[in-house]
Design a protein around this motif. Sequence first.
Motif, PDB file in Angstrom:
ATOM      1  N   ALA A  82       0.838  -1.207   0.000  1.00 25.26           N
ATOM      2  CA  ALA A  82       0.000   0.000   0.000  1.00 25.26           C
ATOM      3  C   ALA A  82       0.869   1.252   0.000  1.00 25.26           C
ATOM      4  CB  ALA A  82      -0.925  -0.009   1.211  1.00 25.26           C
ATOM      5  N   SER A  83       1.943   1.246   0.802  1.00 26.38           N
ATOM      6  CA  SER A  83       2.801   2.440   0.859  1.00 26.38           C
ATOM      7  C   SER A  83       3.587   2.603  -0.444  1.00 26.38           C
ATOM      8  CB  SER A  83       3.737   2.373   2.061  1.00 26.38           C
ATOM      9  OG  SER A  83       4.699   1.379   1.874  1.00 26.38           O
ATOM     10  N   GLU A  85       2.500   1.698  -3.397  1.00 21.58           N
ATOM     11  CA  GLU A  85       1.535   2.185  -4.385  1.00 21.58           C
ATOM     12  C   GLU A  85       1.323   3.690  -4.226  1.00 21.58           C
ATOM     13  OE1 GLU A  85      -1.835  -0.395  -3.909  1.00 21.58           O
ATOM     14  OE2 GLU A  85      -0.934  -1.930  -5.218  1.00 21.58           O
ATOM     15  N   GLU A  86       1.290   4.122  -2.972  1.00 25.49           N
ATOM     16  CA  GLU A  86       1.113   5.539  -2.672  1.00 25.49           C
ATOM     17  C   GLU A  86       2.265   6.359  -3.259  1.00 25.49           C
ATOM     18  OE1 GLU A  86      -1.587   6.601  -1.115  1.00 25.49           O
ATOM     19  OE2 GLU A  86      -0.932   8.691  -1.244  1.00 25.49           O
ATOM     20  N   LYS A  87       3.476   5.800  -3.195  1.00 23.52           N
ATOM     21  CA  LYS A  87       4.668   6.497  -3.699  1.00 23.52           C
ATOM     22  C   LYS A  87       4.911   6.247  -5.183  1.00 23.52           C
ATOM     23  CE  LYS A  87       7.228   6.886   0.571  1.00 23.52           C
ATOM     24  NZ  LYS A  87       8.376   6.520   1.351  1.00 23.52           N
TER      25      LYS A  87
END
Lengths: 298, 99
Positions: A82-83, A85-87
């Motif tokens: 998830a992190s 994908e965020e970046k």
Amino acid sequence: MVNVMDVREEEFINPGTRMCSGCAMALIYRIALKALGPKTIMTVPASCLTVLHGMQGFCTTKVSVLHTPFATTGASASGIVASLEEKGLADDICVVAFAGDGGTADIGIQALSGAVERGTNFIYACYDNEAYMNTGVQRSGSTPLGAFTATTPGGKIRAKKNMPKILEAHGIPYVGTANGSYPLDLYEKFQKAREIKGAKYIHILSACPPGWGYDPKDTIKIGKLANDTGFWPLYEIINGKFILSKDSKKNLDPSKRKPIEEYFNTQKRFNKISQKEIEVYRKYIDDLWNEIKNRIES
Amino acid sequence: MTDSKKDYQKILASVQKPVKGEAGKTGTWSNFKPIIDLKKCIPAKTGKAACFNCWLYCPEAVVTRTIPPEIDLEYCKGCGICAEECPVDAITMIEVRPE
């Protein structure tokens, strides 16, 4: 089929780890890292693999590793993905959860099931040494019938949990079984899994010299016997399609399978196995290969 | 109120460095050491990049994929897998005991 010269020469584990002499898991991890490459983030629960990575301040591997509590391997992988994908790095970096059989079949199954059901884009690899080896050989859900452990002194009375089947029932794009004695097959499977999007699961049989009771030099031989007797078939299920791996194809013919006693006689943990239990194994292997035959033909 | 920059540095202090020999010189674990006979070893004999079973099967990554293969005895734990898997029996395990 991958050739020995196709395997990446660069090593991602530094020599001088805390693993026992002749540990199949160290070999599996080394080959897996070669297949995955440097752009990998590992998440590892409490297991022998935690010991491999070393003590505070130093690390034996050249990839990023997150040490996570036992029950949270799958959840932590979801968090990392998830992190990323965020970046905007999710396509570039591969997230791999690497756990033992206790961390997969017993304690971590809930988090694993959750992560897989969410469709997290990661690889979950389970190295199965068939007991809690790190804490002193206690039985796990993955310990086979009749095997001695510290908590089953007379031999385990329950059968081994079939994790690849449980994961297959989740309907994920890739499920594979591997064996530390076939590193080229293992390398190919990790490379294949890295290219597929979605949740991938690889279950690897890993021989353990102190836990199984044999001389460290026989690690590869015993792993090969597990395949030759038909006890541990090598296969892949890609989007529901069953593919039997090359090294296991000869086992389709029952006359080419070695008797299961040959596998048991090499290890002290099967010293107390009864004739009745051996019969159970014979029937299990026959049924297993009939099922595989039907799946290939259909 | 916490100083977020300081907290961040605290976390960075736990960053681990990759090192060789994290568990010390693991070559001292065993009394047996592998010795390669270059007259038998396939890549050494033929000069071709082939075989390398010792490199492939080594759990400790102490064998190099070079012609001839070299073994780092400082970290080799002496498990004997390379000697067992060598197709031409070029590797023998030699017992080393202190005098």
